[in-house]
Scaffold this motif. Structure first.
Motif, short mmCIF file in Angstrom:
data_model
loop_
_atom_site.label_atom_id
_atom_site.label_comp_id
_atom_site.label_asym_id
_atom_site.label_seq_id
_atom_site.Cartn_x
_atom_site.Cartn_y
_atom_site.Cartn_z
N ASP A 1 0.85 -1.20 0.00
CA ASP A 1 0.00 0.00 0.00
C ASP A 1 0.88 1.25 0.00
O ASP A 1 1.33 1.70 1.06
CB ASP A 1 -0.91 -0.02 1.23
CG ASP A 1 -1.90 1.12 1.25
OD1 ASP A 1 -1.71 2.13 0.53
OD2 ASP A 1 -2.89 1.02 2.00
N PRO A 2 1.15 1.82 -1.18
CA PRO A 2 2.08 2.96 -1.24
C PRO A 2 1.60 4.19 -0.49
O PRO A 2 2.41 4.93 0.07
CB PRO A 2 2.21 3.24 -2.74
CG PRO A 2 1.11 2.53 -3.40
CD PRO A 2 0.67 1.43 -2.49
N LEU A 3 0.29 4.43 -0.43
CA LEU A 3 -0.21 5.60 0.30
C LEU A 3 -0.03 5.42 1.81
O LEU A 3 0.33 6.37 2.51
CB LEU A 3 -1.66 5.88 -0.05
CG LEU A 3 -1.87 6.39 -1.48
CD1 LEU A 3 -3.36 6.64 -1.74
CD2 LEU A 3 -1.07 7.67 -1.74
N ALA A 4 -0.24 4.21 2.30
CA ALA A 4 0.00 3.93 3.71
C ALA A 4 1.49 4.08 4.04
O ALA A 4 1.86 4.61 5.09
CB ALA A 4 -0.50 2.54 4.08
N ASP A 5 2.35 3.63 3.11
CA ASP A 5 3.80 3.77 3.33
C ASP A 5 4.22 5.23 3.34
O ASP A 5 5.06 5.64 4.14
CB ASP A 5 4.57 3.00 2.27
CG ASP A 5 4.46 1.49 2.45
OD1 ASP A 5 3.92 1.03 3.48
OD2 ASP A 5 4.92 0.76 1.56
N ALA A 6 3.64 6.04 2.45
CA ALA A 6 3.95 7.48 2.44
C ALA A 6 3.47 8.13 3.72
O ALA A 6 4.16 8.98 4.30
CB ALA A 6 3.32 8.14 1.21
N ALA A 7 2.30 7.74 4.22
CA ALA A 7 1.78 8.30 5.47
C ALA A 7 2.65 7.87 6.66
O ALA A 7 2.92 8.66 7.56
CB ALA A 7 0.33 7.86 5.68
N LEU A 8 3.13 6.62 6.63
CA LEU A 8 4.03 6.14 7.68
C LEU A 8 5.31 6.96 7.70
O LEU A 8 5.80 7.35 8.76
CB LEU A 8 4.33 4.66 7.45
CG LEU A 8 5.33 4.01 8.39
CD1 LEU A 8 4.77 3.97 9.81
CD2 LEU A 8 5.66 2.61 7.92
N GLN A 9 5.84 7.23 6.52
CA GLN A 9 7.06 8.04 6.44
C GLN A 9 6.79 9.45 6.97
O GLN A 9 7.61 10.00 7.69
CB GLN A 9 7.53 8.12 4.99
CG GLN A 9 8.74 8.99 4.82
CD GLN A 9 9.16 9.09 3.37
OE1 GLN A 9 8.73 8.33 2.52
NE2 GLN A 9 10.02 10.02 3.08
N GLU A 10 5.64 10.01 6.64
CA GLU A 10 5.29 11.35 7.10
C GLU A 10 5.20 11.39 8.63
O GLU A 10 5.67 12.34 9.26
CB GLU A 10 3.97 11.77 6.46
CG GLU A 10 3.68 13.24 6.61
CD GLU A 10 2.47 13.62 5.77
OE1 GLU A 10 1.34 13.25 6.15
OE2 GLU A 10 2.67 14.28 4.74
N ARG A 11 4.62 10.36 9.24
CA ARG A 11 4.54 10.31 10.71
C ARG A 11 5.94 10.20 11.32
O ARG A 11 6.23 10.82 12.33
CB ARG A 11 3.67 9.13 11.16
CG ARG A 11 2.19 9.37 10.96
CD ARG A 11 1.33 8.33 11.68
NE ARG A 11 1.63 6.95 11.33
CZ ARG A 11 1.16 6.31 10.26
NH1 ARG A 11 0.37 6.93 9.42
NH2 ARG A 11 1.48 5.05 10.05
#
Length: 154
Positions: free
Chosen positions: A62-72
């Motif tokens: 899930d690339p959007l979840a991975d991007a959100a994880l990185q943002e957190r």
């Protein structure tokens, strides 16, 4: 859509053979470093090995979840990478939903399956700032030649 940082150290860097095909449209690029070791594999391409304690997360399908994880992760205190350092380039992309699956396929990363490389989130140092960045690391000890200078190509 969130942006995504990628630390690239081999054939995807500027001037290298895979750059044009996979790295067009970046928002920014800077010289950067992560802690680890780099090897030249028998086929001539590089492999990065990062210490397990530097892996903040492993990529998913899930690339959007991975991007959100990185943002957190960006909003918490991250350790500055210590030696030995591998030098490469830190890219900022605005299209994780397209970018991460394309790079995952290129690097042989299959979330949840057997993979040539893993996509992991690690602290990257660029211009005196530490940011979480996705990078591709080889699991285990690569069968290749270590590059003590931390730069590929040698």
């Amino acid at each position: 859509m969130p942006d995504v940082y990628l630390f690239l150290y081999g054939t995807l860097k500027r001037g290298q053979p895979s750059h044009e095909a996979f790295c067009q449209g970046y928002l920014s690029v800077a010289e950067a470093a992560v802690r680890g070791e780099i090897f030249t594999l028998p086929d001539g391409y590089p492999a990065l090995v990062v210490p397990e304690e530097d892996m903040l997360a492993t990529g998913t399908a899930d690339p959007l979840a991975d991007a959100a994880l990185q943002e957190r992760a960006e909003h918490r205190e991250l350790p500055e990478p210590q030696r030995p350092l591998v030098r490469g380039e830190l890219y900022l992309f605005g299209d994780p939903e397209a970018r991460l699956p394309a790079l995952d396929a290129f690097e042989g990363f299959r979330p949840g399956g057997e993979s040539l490389y893993l996509r992991v989130l690690v602290p990257a140092l660029a211009a005196g700032t530490v940011v979480p960045a996705w990078t591709y690391t080889m699991p285990g000890e690569p069968e290749g030649t270590p590059l003590p200078g931390g730069v590929w190509p040698p």
